[in-house]
Design a protein around this motif. Sequence first.
Motif, PDB file in Angstrom:
ATOM      1  N   ARG A 192      -3.863  -2.501   8.739  1.00 54.72           N
ATOM      2  CA  ARG A 192      -4.753  -2.351   7.581  1.00 54.72           C
ATOM      3  C   ARG A 192      -5.741  -1.195   7.779  1.00 54.72           C
ATOM      4  N   SER A 193      -6.136  -0.952   9.006  1.00 59.87           N
ATOM      5  CA  SER A 193      -7.051   0.166   9.244  1.00 59.87           C
ATOM      6  C   SER A 193      -6.389   1.508   8.954  1.00 59.87           C
ATOM      7  N   ILE A 194      -5.064   1.538   8.980  1.00 60.70           N
ATOM      8  CA  ILE A 194      -4.317   2.779   8.734  1.00 60.70           C
ATOM      9  C   ILE A 194      -3.820   2.855   7.299  1.00 60.70           C
ATOM     10  N   LEU A 195      -3.245   1.761   6.791  1.00 60.42           N
ATOM     11  CA  LEU A 195      -2.657   1.777   5.448  1.00 60.42           C
ATOM     12  C   LEU A 195      -3.669   1.445   4.360  1.00 60.42           C
ATOM     13  N   GLY A 196      -4.726   0.744   4.693  1.00 59.69           N
ATOM     14  CA  GLY A 196      -5.706   0.331   3.703  1.00 59.69           C
ATOM     15  C   GLY A 196      -5.780  -1.182   3.609  1.00 59.69           C
ATOM     16  N   GLU A 197      -6.696  -1.656   2.817  1.00 59.23           N
ATOM     17  CA  GLU A 197      -6.947  -3.100   2.763  1.00 59.23           C
ATOM     18  C   GLU A 197      -5.851  -3.873   2.055  1.00 59.23           C
ATOM     19  N   TYR A 198      -5.072  -3.206   1.195  1.00 60.08           N
ATOM     20  CA  TYR A 198      -4.051  -3.921   0.429  1.00 60.08           C
ATOM     21  C   TYR A 198      -2.737  -3.961   1.214  1.00 60.08           C
ATOM     22  N   VAL A 199      -2.699  -4.754   2.253  1.00 61.50           N
ATOM     23  CA  VAL A 199      -1.495  -4.977   3.053  1.00 61.50           C
ATOM     24  C   VAL A 199      -1.233  -6.473   3.066  1.00 61.50           C
ATOM     25  N   ALA A 200      -0.031  -6.862   2.653  1.00 61.01           N
ATOM     26  CA  ALA A 200       0.319  -8.278   2.592  1.00 61.01           C
ATOM     27  C   ALA A 200       1.566  -8.540   3.419  1.00 61.01           C
ATOM     28  N   TYR A 201       1.592  -9.703   4.050  1.00 59.05           N
ATOM     29  CA  TYR A 201       2.751 -10.133   4.832  1.00 59.05           C
ATOM     30  C   TYR A 201       3.365 -11.377   4.195  1.00 59.05           C
ATOM     31  N   GLY A 202       4.588 -11.693   4.619  1.00 59.20           N
ATOM     32  CA  GLY A 202       5.276 -12.844   4.044  1.00 59.20           C
ATOM     33  C   GLY A 202       5.834 -12.577   2.662  1.00 59.20           C
ATOM     34  N   ALA A 203       6.014 -11.299   2.286  1.00 62.25           N
ATOM     35  CA  ALA A 203       6.539 -10.956   0.965  1.00 62.25           C
ATOM     36  C   ALA A 203       8.050 -11.182   0.917  1.00 62.25           C
ATOM     37  N   GLN A 204       8.599 -11.225  -0.282  1.00 61.32           N
ATOM     38  CA  GLN A 204      10.044 -11.399  -0.441  1.00 61.32           C
ATOM     39  C   GLN A 204      10.803 -10.185   0.061  1.00 61.32           C
ATOM     40  N   ARG A 205      10.203  -9.014  -0.066  1.00 61.69           N
ATOM     41  CA  ARG A 205      10.862  -7.782   0.383  1.00 61.69           C
ATOM     42  C   ARG A 205       9.806  -6.796   0.843  1.00 61.69           C
ATOM     43  N   ASN A 206      10.213  -5.853   1.660  1.00 58.68           N
ATOM     44  CA  ASN A 206       9.347  -4.743   2.023  1.00 58.68           C
ATOM     45  C   ASN A 206       9.206  -3.831   0.811  1.00 58.68           C
ATOM     46  N   ALA A 207       7.985  -3.446   0.488  1.00 55.38           N
ATOM     47  CA  ALA A 207       7.777  -2.677  -0.733  1.00 55.38           C
ATOM     48  C   ALA A 207       6.437  -1.949  -0.702  1.00 55.38           C
ATOM     49  N   ILE A 208       6.357  -0.904  -1.527  1.00 54.88           N
ATOM     50  CA  ILE A 208       5.104  -0.185  -1.765  1.00 54.88           C
ATOM     51  C   ILE A 208       4.847  -0.214  -3.273  1.00 54.88           C
ATOM     52  N   ARG A 209       3.682  -0.699  -3.681  1.00 55.98           N
ATOM     53  CA  ARG A 209       3.318  -0.755  -5.091  1.00 55.98           C
ATOM     54  C   ARG A 209       2.177   0.224  -5.346  1.00 55.98           C
ATOM     55  N   PHE A 210       2.254   0.929  -6.472  1.00 58.25           N
ATOM     56  CA  PHE A 210       1.253   1.951  -6.777  1.00 58.25           C
ATOM     57  C   PHE A 210       1.124   2.102  -8.287  1.00 58.25           C
ATOM     58  N   PRO A 211       0.014   2.668  -8.773  1.00 58.68           N
ATOM     59  CA  PRO A 211      -0.161   2.865 -10.214  1.00 58.68           C
ATOM     60  C   PRO A 211       0.917   3.776 -10.799  1.00 58.68           C
ATOM     61  N   THR A 212       1.513   3.367 -11.883  1.00 56.64           N
ATOM     62  CA  THR A 212       2.561   4.159 -12.534  1.00 56.64           C
ATOM     63  C   THR A 212       2.045   5.526 -12.946  1.00 56.64           C
ATOM     64  N   ALA A 213       0.754   5.620 -13.246  1.00 56.53           N
ATOM     65  CA  ALA A 213       0.178   6.909 -13.655  1.00 56.53           C
ATOM     66  C   ALA A 213       0.364   7.978 -12.589  1.00 56.53           C
ATOM     67  N   TRP A 214       0.505   7.591 -11.342  1.00 54.04           N
ATOM     68  CA  TRP A 214       0.686   8.578 -10.277  1.00 54.04           C
ATOM     69  C   TRP A 214       1.989   9.361 -10.435  1.00 54.04           C
ATOM     70  N   LEU A 215       2.991   8.765 -11.085  1.00 51.81           N
ATOM     71  CA  LEU A 215       4.278   9.446 -11.235  1.00 51.81           C
ATOM     72  C   LEU A 215       4.157  10.704 -12.088  1.00 51.81           C
ATOM     73  N   ALA A 216       3.186  10.736 -12.982  1.00 48.56           N
ATOM     74  CA  ALA A 216       3.030  11.893 -13.877  1.00 48.56           C
ATOM     75  C   ALA A 216       2.151  12.986 -13.279  1.00 48.56           C
ATOM     76  N   LEU A 217       1.538  12.738 -12.136  1.00 48.10           N
ATOM     77  CA  LEU A 217       0.630  13.723 -11.550  1.00 48.10           C
ATOM     78  C   LEU A 217       1.380  14.909 -10.977  1.00 48.10           C
ATOM     79  N   GLN A 218       0.836  16.093 -11.202  1.00 48.09           N
ATOM     80  CA  GLN A 218       1.385  17.304 -10.598  1.00 48.09           C
ATOM     81  C   GLN A 218       0.905  17.397  -9.159  1.00 48.09           C
ATOM     82  N   SER A 219       1.762  17.877  -8.288  1.00 47.08           N
ATOM     83  CA  SER A 219       1.381  17.998  -6.881  1.00 47.08           C
ATOM     84  C   SER A 219       0.678  19.326  -6.631  1.00 47.08           C
TER      85      SER A 219
END
Length: 358
Positions: A192-219
Motif C-alpha cells: 500500500r505504501s507503493i501502490l496507494g491506499e486503495y489495495v484490496a486482497y481476497g478479490a475474485q480476480r487480479n485487477a486494476i480499476r481506474f476512472p474511465t475519464a483517464w482513457l480520453a487523456l492525451q499523454s
Amino acid sequence: MRLLHGILRQMVEALEKLPMSLGYFRLVLRCFGDTPERRAAILAGTGVTEDMLRDPSADISLFQQVRQVENLIGLFGDGWALRAPELWNPSSHGPLGVASVAAPDGATMMDVITRFSFVRAPFYSTSLRRGAQWSQMDYELTVDLDERLWRPMMEISFIGIRAAIASMLAAPPVEARFFFACAEPDHAPQVRSILGEYVAYGAQRNAIRFPTAWLALQSPFADATLYGVALRELQASRARLTASDGLRGRVERLLRSLPAGRLTADEVARLTGVSRRTLVRRLSEAGAGYRELVDAELRDRAERLLRAGDLSHGQIAEQLGYTDPSSFSRACRRWFRGSLAPSRPREPDPAIRPNASG
C-alpha cells in the motif's frame, strides 16, 4: 522443501507459452545478487549461464524465470519484489513499457497492454472492461502457478502500470485501485505504501480499476516515432511466438531447461499445446526435425559435462538419459569425430580437463 517440488509437473505443463524475456532475470540478478553467494543462490537450478546473460538476443523459459523467483523468496521472503520498487518502472518492461508511455492517449496505452502483455509476461493475459464511471483491467492467469510465485509477479506488473499511468497523468494516480486474488500477506502495508491506499486482497480476480475519464487523456510523453518502433517490435515478437520458427525456439528452450534426462516427442507436443503430427510438421517447416534438436542439445550438454570433468562417463550417460553407456559412447564418437570427448582448444586451460575414460 522447495516451493516448486510439489508442483514441478504443473510447471512443466505450463510451458505452452515458453518464451520469457531475459531482461527481468538480468535486472533482478543485478539488483539482488550483490554478493557472490547471493548471485549463486539466485542462479541455482535455473540453467541460466553467463553466456546467456551476456547475449542481448537470448531469452529464457517461464520455468527458468519461476525458478529465479523461488530462489528470491528463499533469500528475501515473500515481499522481495518491493525491496526495490523503482526497478519496475516502464523502461524495465522493454518495448511494452516504451509503447505504453509513448502512446498518444490513455485508451491506446491500455490497448497496448491488453494486446501485448503476454509477450513480456506469458503467465497471464489481460482484458479491459469499460464502464461509464470506472474501467477495469482484469488479469487471467494462464499458468497454474503457486500463489507465492505469481503474487510478486503481479506486484511487479501493478507497479509498472501504475508508473505508466502516472506518466500520462503527470501526477500520482491516487484514484487507481488494485485488487489481488489472494489472501492479504504480511507485507501488505509495504504494498500500500507503493501502490496507494486503495489495495484490496481476497478479490475474485487480479485487477486494476481506474476512472474511465483517464482513457480520453492525451499523454504528455506521446511520441509517434517511438511508439511506432516499439509497437512494431511487439508485433514482431507476437508473430515469432505463433510462427513455425517460434515453435522451434520454444522446443529448443524446453529441451535446454531440463536439468537431466530427455523428453519424448509426444511429451514435448503435449507441453507445447500441439499434436505430435503438428509438432513434426511445424518443425519441418522451420527446417528441423525433433530428433535433430534433441541430438544437438544432448551434444551440447555432453560437451559441457565432459569438459567440466566432474562426472564419470557412466554418470554423464545416465544424466543425459542413456540407459546403456555404450550407446552414449557411440554418440560421442559421432559428435566428436571418433573421440569419446570433445577436442581440446588450441590453448587449453589447465582448469579444463575432459574426462575421456569415465
